[in-house]
Scaffold this active site. Structure first.
Site, PDB file in Angstrom:
ATOM      1  N   GLU A  60      52.113   4.475  43.022  1.00  0.00           N
ATOM      2  CA  GLU A  60      52.204   3.017  43.100  1.00  0.00           C
ATOM      3  C   GLU A  60      51.021   2.405  43.848  1.00  0.00           C
ATOM      4  OE1 GLU A  60      54.804   4.976  43.274  1.00  0.00           O
ATOM      5  OE2 GLU A  60      56.029   4.225  41.632  1.00  0.00           O
ATOM      6  N   HIS A 129      67.351   0.044  44.509  1.00  0.00           N
ATOM      7  CA  HIS A 129      66.957  -0.476  43.191  1.00  0.00           C
ATOM      8  C   HIS A 129      67.583  -1.845  42.931  1.00  0.00           C
ATOM      9  CE1 HIS A 129      66.199   3.846  42.623  1.00  0.00           C
ATOM     10  NE2 HIS A 129      65.471   3.562  41.568  1.00  0.00           N
TER      11      HIS A 129
END
Ligand SMILES: Cc1ncc(C[n+]2csc(CCOP(=O)(O)OP(=O)(O)O)c2C)c(N)n1
Lengths: 327, 319
Positions: A60, A129
Site C-alpha cells: 500500500e 474493514h
C-alpha cells in the site's frame, strides 16, 4: 433516464476519464483481470492493458508513493486503496507527502492524484474493514474528500476528482457499492462540482446534514416523520466534506432553526463535530434548539448483525434526536 | 571508457561548489541566520557528483534531508537555495519549506524528504511515469543507510524491480543514522546485498572516489535505459560533520573520523587530476575562487531578500 447503482457509476466515471485523458491510469491491487473486488472496473484491463491498469503487489505504501511520483511528473493516477482501513499502511504518503508537497515546495508542484476506497459499516466485516475515517483525513490540509450518497453524484464527483490538480480521497460506502439503491444518471457527459452541497429533500422544521449511506436513512426518517408527526425535515448532503459548503447548511438552518448532524463516524473527532462547531460559531442566532449529533459510538465496529446494527446510527436514533428538539 | 577532460573538471568543480556551499551554510547557521535545522553533505560530495553527472536536465532525482549536494549537482540555483534556508520570500519554496523541503521540477529535482525513506516509492513512481509516458528519463533515488531499514525500501524497490523501471537506488551509506551505527542496525556488511532479494544487481562502490561512483552509476543508468530495471548502488561514505548543525557528534570514535577525513573526496580527486596533468594549481585556485564568489553572492541575495508576509502562510495549500 437510465438507472444505475454507485458501483456502476464508479466504473463509468473511470472509463470515461481514461478515454478522455491519456494521462489517467489505475494503480492498485486486483485492478487488472479481476477488475476490482466487485468487477467495478471490468473491461478496462482488456482495453488498456497492464501498462495503464496496473496490478500491484501488496504494497500500500508503494502504491500511494508510486502514485505520488507519477502525479508530480505529469500523470493522473487513480490509486485504488480498496478499504480506507488499509490506508494506515500508507499513512505517511497521505499525511506527509501528497498533502504537503505543494505547500512546502512553495506552490510549485501539482499532485493530481485520486484515491478511492471503500468505507463504512453494514457488511458484517468487523473492526478492520468497516470504518468511516473521514474525520481523521479531514484534519489534513491539502486533501479533498468526497463522500457520495448516490450514483449520479458519484459519477460526476469522481470525474471532477480525476480532473482536479490536488490529492482527492473518494470514499465509497459499502452499502452503496454492494447492491445499493439505483439512481437516475444522465446518458451524456456531466460533472458535479466540489464544495456544493445538495438539498436532497426540502423541509421547514429541522435541518439534517447527512453523508453517504446516512443520507438514505435520513430520507427514510423524513418520510416517516412527515407522515406520522407532520414534522418536515430538510436533508442536506454536503457531497464533499473538504471543501465544505457551509453556506447551504447555514441557509438551511436559518430557515429551520434546528440542526441534526447524522453521520456514520465515531462521534469523537468527526466531520459531524466540525459541522456542529461551524453552525454554533456562525449560525448561533438562527438556532431555536441545541445542535444534535447522531453518530456511532466511540468503539471499534463490531462483527455480526446484532452488534453491528446496534453500532450503526439509524432512523430511530435520528427520530429520537429530532423529537428531543421539536417537542 | 575515457572521460573527457572537460567532464572531469566539471566533476571537480561541482564537488568544490557543494563543499563551499555547505561550509558557508554551517557558518551562517552558527551565526543565527538560518532559523531551522540543516544537515550538511560535507564528506559525501563525490556521491551526488559522480551519480548526477550522468543525468540530463529532464532526468529525475529524489533527494533526502541531507539534500543540498544533490540539488547543487542537479543544477539547483545557490541563491534560491540559500534564500530558502534563510526563510526568505525569494527562496525556492517562498520560505515555506526550508532545508529539508526543496524541489525544483524544472530541473527534475522531485524534492528533498524530511521523512526518512519516504522518497523511495516516490522515485519508483517517477520511473513508472517515464515508462507510461514513453520517455527515456531515468530517476536516481538517494537515501541513507538509515532509510534502508524503513519498510518503504522494501516496497519501493520490489515494485520498481518487478516492473523493470528505470530507477537507480543509490544508498549513501555514511555508516551512521544520527547516533546509530550500521554495525548495530544492520545484520549484514553491505546493504547492496539486499539487491538479491529483489533480483537486481547490488553494487558496492567507494563513495569517496568520484570516478568510482561515476562508473558504477553509469552502468546502472545504461541498464535502466535498456529497460533492464533498477540497480541498488551502495556508496560507502562518511559525513564529516555532526548529523545536524549543532550536533557535536561525540558518539563517533575519533579514530574512525580521522580515518575518513584522510580520504577526503575532493583531495582524492584533486590528486588524481593534478597527477595526470588534467588540472593545474592555477585551475584549482580559480575553481575555488569562483565557488566562493558564487556562494558569497547567494548569501548576499539571501540577506537582502525580504521575508514573506505573515498572510502568505495561507497560500499554496491547494492548486
Ligand atoms: C521516518 C523518520 N524517522 C526518523 C527521522 C529522524 N531522523 C532524521 S535523519 C535520521 C537519520 C537518517 O539516517 P540515514 O538515512 O543514514 O541518513 P544520514 O542522516 O546518515 O544522511 C533520523 C533518524 C525522520 N526524519 N524520519
Amino acid at each position: 433516464m437510465r438507472e444505475i447503482n454507485l458501483r456502476e457509476a464508479l466504473g463509468e466515471a473511470i472509463a470515461e476519464e481514461m478515454e478522455r485523458d491519456p494521462a489517467v491510469f489505475i494503480i492498485g491491487e486486483d485492478v487488472g483481470k479481476m477488475g476490482g473486488l466487485m468487477g467495478e472496473i471490468g473491461g478496462l484491463y482488456d482495453k488498456y492493458g497492464a501498462e495503464k491498469v496496473r496490478d500491484t503487489p501488496l504494497s500500500e505504501a508503494a502504491i500511494l508513493g508510486a502514485a505520488i511520483g507519477a502525479a508530480i511528473t505529469g500523470l493522473r493516477p487513480i490509486a485504488r486503496m480498496r478499504f480506507c482501513d488499509f490506508m494506515g499502511i500508507a499513512w505517511d504518503e497521505v499525511l506527509n507527502q501528497m498533502t504537503k508537497m505543494r505547500y512546502m515546495f512553495g506552490g510549485k508542484i501539482k499532485v493530481p492524484l485520486t484515491m478511492d476506497a471503500l468505507s463504512g459499516a453494514g457488511r458484517r466485516s468487523a473492526a478492520q474493514h468497516s470504518q468511516s475515517l473521514e474525520g481523521m483525513f479531514m484534519c489534513i490540509p491539502g486533501l479533498k474528500i468526497v463522500l457520495p450518497s448516490n450514483a449520479r453524484d458519484a459519477k460526476g464527483l469522481l470525474k471532477t476528482a480525476i480532473r482536479d490538480d490536488n490529492p482527492v480521497l473518494f470514499l465509497e460506502h459499502k452499502r452503496l457499492m454492494w447492491g445499493g439503491p439505483k439512481s437516475e444518471v444522465p446518458d451524456g457527459e456531466y460533472t458535479v462540482p466540489f464544495g456544493q452541497a445538495e438539498i436532497k429533500r426540502e423541509g421547514s422544521d429541522v435541518t439534517v446534514v447527512a453523508t453517504a449511506y446516512m443520507v438514505h436513512r435520513a430520507l427514510d426518517a423524513a418520510e416517516k416523520l412527515q407522515q406520522e408527526k407532520d414534522i418536515s425535515l430538510e436533508i442536506v448532503d454536503p457531497r464533499t466534506i473538504v471543501p465544505f459548503d457551509k453556506e447551504t447548511v447555514l441557509n438551511s438552518v436559518k430557515k429551520t432553526g434546528r440542526l441534526v448532524v447524522f453521520t456514520e463516524e465515531c462521534a469523537t473527532g468527526s466531520f459531524a463535530g466540525q459541522v456542529a462547531a461551524i453552525v454554533a460559531d456562525e449560525g448561533f442566532d438562527y438556532l431555536d434548539a441545541p445542535i444534535k449529533r447522531v453518530n456511532a459510538p466511540d468503539t471499534p465496529v463490531p462483527y455480526g448483525i446484532i452488534l453491528e446494527d446496534f453500532w450503526m446510527p439509524d432512523e430511530n436514533q435520528l427520530i429520537k434526536a429530532i423529537n428531543e428538539i421539536t417537542s | 571508457m575515457p572521460v573527457a577532460k572537460e567532464k572531469l573538471l566539471d566533476l571537480y568543480r561541482t564537488m568544490v561548489r557543494i563543499r563551499r556551499f555547505e561550509e558557508r551554510v554551517s557558518e551562517e547557521f552558527a551565526a543565527g541566520n538560518i532559523p531551522g535545522s540543516v544537515h550538511v553533505y560535507i564528506g559525501e560530495e563525490a556521491v551526488a557528483t559522480g551519480a548526477i553527472a550522468h543525468l540530463r536536465k529532464d532526468d529525475y532525482i529524489m533527494s533526502t534531508h541531507r539534500g543540498h549536494g544533490h540539488l547543487v549537482a542537479k543544477g539547483g540555483k545557490m541563491n534560491l537555495m540559500m534564500a530558502e534556508l534563510f526563510a526568505k520570500q525569494t527562496g525556492y519554496c517562498l520560505g515555506k519549506g526550508g532545508s529539508m523541503h526543496i524541489a525544483d521540477l524544472d530541473i527534475g529535482m522531485l524534492g528533498a524528504a524530511g521523512i526518512v525513506g519516504s522518497g523511495i516509492p516516490i522515485a519508483t513512481g517517477a520511473g513508472l511515469s517515464a515508462r507510461i509516458r514513453g520517455t527515456d528519463q531515468v530517476t536516481i533515488c538517494f537515501f541513507g543507510d538509515g532509510a534502508s531499514n524503513i519498510g518503504r525500501f522494501h516496497e519501493g524497490i520490489n515494485m520498481a524491480s518487478i516492473w523493470k523501471l528505470p530507477v537507480i537506488f543509490l544508498c549513501e551509506n555514511n555508516l551512521w543514522a544520527v547516533s546509530v551505527p550500521t554495525s548495530t542496525s544492520l545484520a549484514i556488511q553491505d546493504i547492496a546485498d539486499r539487491g538479491v532479494a529483489y533480483g537486481i544487481p547490488g553494487v558496492v562502490v567507494d563513495g569517496q572516489d568520484v570516478m568510482a561512483v561515476y562508473e558504477a552509476v553509469g552502468e546502472a543508468v545504461t541498464r535502466a535505459k535498456k529497460g533492464e530495471g533498477p540497480t541498488l548502488v551502495e556508496a560507502k561514505t562518511y559525513r564529516y560533520r555532526g548529523h545536524f548543525e549543532g550536533d557535536a557528534g561525540t558518539y563517533r570514535p575519533r579514530e574512525e573520523i580521522e580515518k575518513w577525513l584522510a580520504r577526503d573526496p575532493i583531495n582524492i580527486f584533486r590528486e588524481q587530476l593534478t597527477k595526470t596533468q588534467m588540472l593545474t594549481e592555477k585551475q584549482v585556485a580559480e575553481i575555488d575562487k569562483e565557488a566562493l564568489e558564487e556562494v558569497a553572492k547567494a548569501v548576499q541575495f539571501a540577506k537582502e531578500s525580504p521575508f514573506p508576509k505573515p498572510e502568505e502562510t495561507l497560500d499554496n495549500v491547494y492548486a
